[in-house]
Write an enzyme that holds these catalytic residues in place. Structure first.
Site, PDB file in Angstrom:
ATOM      1  N   LYS A  84     -34.730  37.329  48.786  1.00 32.84           N
ATOM      2  CA  LYS A  84     -35.312  36.379  49.737  1.00 32.84           C
ATOM      3  C   LYS A  84     -34.327  36.063  50.855  1.00 32.84           C
ATOM      4  O   LYS A  84     -34.705  35.961  52.026  1.00 32.84           O
ATOM      5  CB  LYS A  84     -35.719  35.103  48.997  1.00 32.84           C
ATOM      6  CG  LYS A  84     -36.365  34.033  49.873  1.00 32.84           C
ATOM      7  CD  LYS A  84     -37.000  32.941  49.027  1.00 32.84           C
ATOM      8  CE  LYS A  84     -35.980  32.088  48.305  1.00 32.84           C
ATOM      9  NZ  LYS A  84     -35.355  31.077  49.191  1.00 32.84           N
ATOM     10  N   ARG A 118     -35.719  16.153  53.982  1.00 36.85           N
ATOM     11  CA  ARG A 118     -34.527  17.007  53.972  1.00 36.85           C
ATOM     12  C   ARG A 118     -33.886  16.993  55.361  1.00 36.85           C
ATOM     13  O   ARG A 118     -34.532  17.308  56.360  1.00 36.85           O
ATOM     14  CB  ARG A 118     -34.897  18.428  53.540  1.00 36.85           C
ATOM     15  CG  ARG A 118     -35.487  18.474  52.140  1.00 36.85           C
ATOM     16  CD  ARG A 118     -35.867  19.874  51.715  1.00 36.85           C
ATOM     17  NE  ARG A 118     -34.691  20.724  51.503  1.00 36.85           N
ATOM     18  CZ  ARG A 118     -34.764  21.989  51.098  1.00 36.85           C
ATOM     19  NH1 ARG A 118     -35.946  22.549  50.877  1.00 36.85           N
ATOM     20  NH2 ARG A 118     -33.658  22.703  50.929  1.00 36.85           N
ATOM     21  N   ASP A 147     -27.462  27.867  44.144  1.00 37.75           N
ATOM     22  CA  ASP A 147     -28.786  28.133  43.583  1.00 37.75           C
ATOM     23  C   ASP A 147     -28.728  28.567  42.126  1.00 37.75           C
ATOM     24  O   ASP A 147     -29.755  28.603  41.440  1.00 37.75           O
ATOM     25  CB  ASP A 147     -29.510  29.198  44.407  1.00 37.75           C
ATOM     26  CG  ASP A 147     -30.063  28.646  45.713  1.00 37.75           C
ATOM     27  OD1 ASP A 147     -30.228  27.416  45.809  1.00 37.75           O
ATOM     28  OD2 ASP A 147     -30.320  29.438  46.641  1.00 37.75           O
ATOM     29  N   LYS A 156     -32.040  19.928  47.907  1.00 43.09           N
ATOM     30  CA  LYS A 156     -32.838  21.141  47.735  1.00 43.09           C
ATOM     31  C   LYS A 156     -34.320  20.757  47.671  1.00 43.09           C
ATOM     32  O   LYS A 156     -34.709  19.671  48.090  1.00 43.09           O
ATOM     33  CB  LYS A 156     -32.402  21.878  46.470  1.00 43.09           C
ATOM     34  CG  LYS A 156     -30.973  22.407  46.519  1.00 43.09           C
ATOM     35  CD  LYS A 156     -30.842  23.576  47.479  1.00 43.09           C
ATOM     36  CE  LYS A 156     -29.463  24.206  47.410  1.00 43.09           C
ATOM     37  NZ  LYS A 156     -29.331  25.367  48.325  1.00 43.09           N
ATOM     38  N   LYS A 202     -42.734  30.587  45.164  1.00 45.32           N
ATOM     39  CA  LYS A 202     -41.875  30.313  46.315  1.00 45.32           C
ATOM     40  C   LYS A 202     -40.829  31.397  46.494  1.00 45.32           C
ATOM     41  O   LYS A 202     -40.457  31.727  47.633  1.00 45.32           O
ATOM     42  CB  LYS A 202     -41.207  28.950  46.168  1.00 45.32           C
ATOM     43  CG  LYS A 202     -40.427  28.499  47.397  1.00 45.32           C
ATOM     44  CD  LYS A 202     -39.875  27.108  47.211  1.00 45.32           C
ATOM     45  CE  LYS A 202     -39.345  26.559  48.525  1.00 45.32           C
ATOM     46  NZ  LYS A 202     -38.213  27.325  49.068  1.00 45.32           N
TER      47      LYS A 202
END
Length: 402
Positions: free
Chosen positions: A22, A97, A288, A315, A388
């Site tokens: 990604k 965010r 991550d 996040k 996602k």
């Protein structure tokens, strides 16, 4: 859609097929748009990449990126350079965010960006105007590397290029290096000089690019094998010299009982049974992956002290708070020694619930899924959120565990 998990495995033998990266896909889409070349081969089919691809190809004034944080940051810079007039918005979580560091930097270059709601947060009203370069911007690099990458990618098209002086602790520096490496593939001589990034004024060269598999997605199969403790998993198209910083995770999994054997561009994960007595690591470079290791250590009953978690608070959800809350349901009591750290000293309480909330966060769903190996009947709420980044996650995991 919720998913009930009841796996019972004492050994794993199988193959896992990962999605394309990604991170590489999203950068490649922006660079291809700026270079005027076709989209790359083997592009990620994740929600995040799909949203970004659609946004780059549409002339609609309203652009809604949903939960896609990378798209929000990259498009803010891209639209400021050459997007016309746009309203850039997202989900309710996206509106919480922060984006002010990036907006302030773009405004210094002459960008016309207005906040349509709370100051410092999306939605944004962006009008593309001629931007000025040939200067040095001071940027707080402690919040998100995506601000840095967004500015880097538009910098060659600014008059005189751009120099970025990064202040504070640089988080996710591996992603900045990835952006620089990809820009070089497109013909721009980016120079990284410690905390300084120098991008010359230079046109991008169109290239044909094939996206490699996603090293971040590999972490969930390391996790499963680490928990089961016996067997092996073959994964194709993972390179040791990958552009992805998360490729270095193999060193950490060696301390949790999984070795990596390299087979040209493929890997074989093999359970070793050799586990550390205390897991300590700094995830500043690989944020991550932190959630996956947190859950794995608890399920393996290995105490841990993990640092470098500052960015996890912004996040898709606050992953520090969410991990504490959801692991408490399973009886694990985690502590925060100081901001940016998390630890567990093997303190256990009674089981409260087998229902794991995912907070619209794909990594919450995937990191907690292997807990079904220790807690049969575990329920992952809103399990479809994995689309996602990894739409076939449940299929791939099921192939190994069912």
């Amino acid at each position: 859609m919720d998913r009930v998990i009841a796996w019972d495995k004492t050994k794993i033998e199988g193959v896992a097929v990962l999605p394309p990266s990604k991170s590489i896909s999203n950068r490649a889409l922006v660079l291809c748009a700026l270079a005027g070349c076709p989209v790359p081969e083997n592009l990620s089919d994740s929600d995040d990449t799909r949203v970004l691809r659609e946004a780059l190809s549409t002339s609609d004034r309203l652009v809604n990126v949903g939960h896609a944080g990378t798209a929000m940051r990259f498009l803010t810079a891209y639209f400021a350079l050459k997007g016309g007039v746009r309203e850039l918005t997202g989900s309710e979580r996206m509106k919480q965010r922060p984006v002010q560091v990036l907006v302030d930097a773009l405004r210094e270059l002459g960008a016309s960006i207005a906040y349509m709601g709370e100051e410092g947060f999306p939605p944004l009203w962006i009008t593309s105007v001629p931007l000025q370069g040939g200067c040095s911007l001071v940027l707080d690099a402690s919040v998100s590397s995506q601000y840095v990458s967004a500015l880097m990618m538009i910098a060659p098209l600014l008059p005189g290029g751009l120099t970025l002086d990064l202040e504070e602790r640089i988080v996710s520096a591996a992603y900045i290096r990835m952006t620089a490496s990809m820009m070089r593939l497109f013909g721009v001589d980016v120079r990284l000089e410690g905390g300084k990034i120098v991008v010359p004024e230079e046109g991008y060269i169109p290239v044909n690019l094939r996206v490699e598999s996603d090293w971040t997605a590999a972490s969930y199969f390391y996790e499963v094998l680490s928990i089961v403790g016996q067997g092996e998993i073959f994964i194709s198209d993972l390179k040791k010299d990958s552009l992805q910083g998360d490729a270095l995770q193999y060193r950490l999994w060696e301390r949790l009982g999984v070795r990596t054997e390299w087979r040209e561009s493929d890997v074989l994960l093999r359970a070793s049974g050799e586990n550390t007595g205390l897991f300590e690591a700094d995830f500043t470079e690989m944020p991550d992956l932190a959630l996956t290791f947190i859950v794995a250590c608890c399920l393996k009953d290995i105490p841990f002290h993990i640092r470098g978690l500052e960015t996890l608070h912004i996040k898709e959800c606050d992953r520090v708070a969410a991990s504490i809350h959801e692991l408490r349901k399973l009886g694990y009591e985690l502590k925060i020694p100081v901001h940016g750290e998390l630890c567990w000293n093997q303190e256990r309480n009674t089981l409260i619930s087998l229902e794991i909330d995912t907070y619209q966060d794909h990594r919450m769903a995937m990191a907690f899924a292997p807990a079904g190996l220790k807690f049969p009947g575990l329920v992952i709420r809103n399990a479809g959120v994995v689309s996602k980044s990894f739409p076939t996650f449940w299929e791939q995991l099921g192939n190994l565990l069912i």
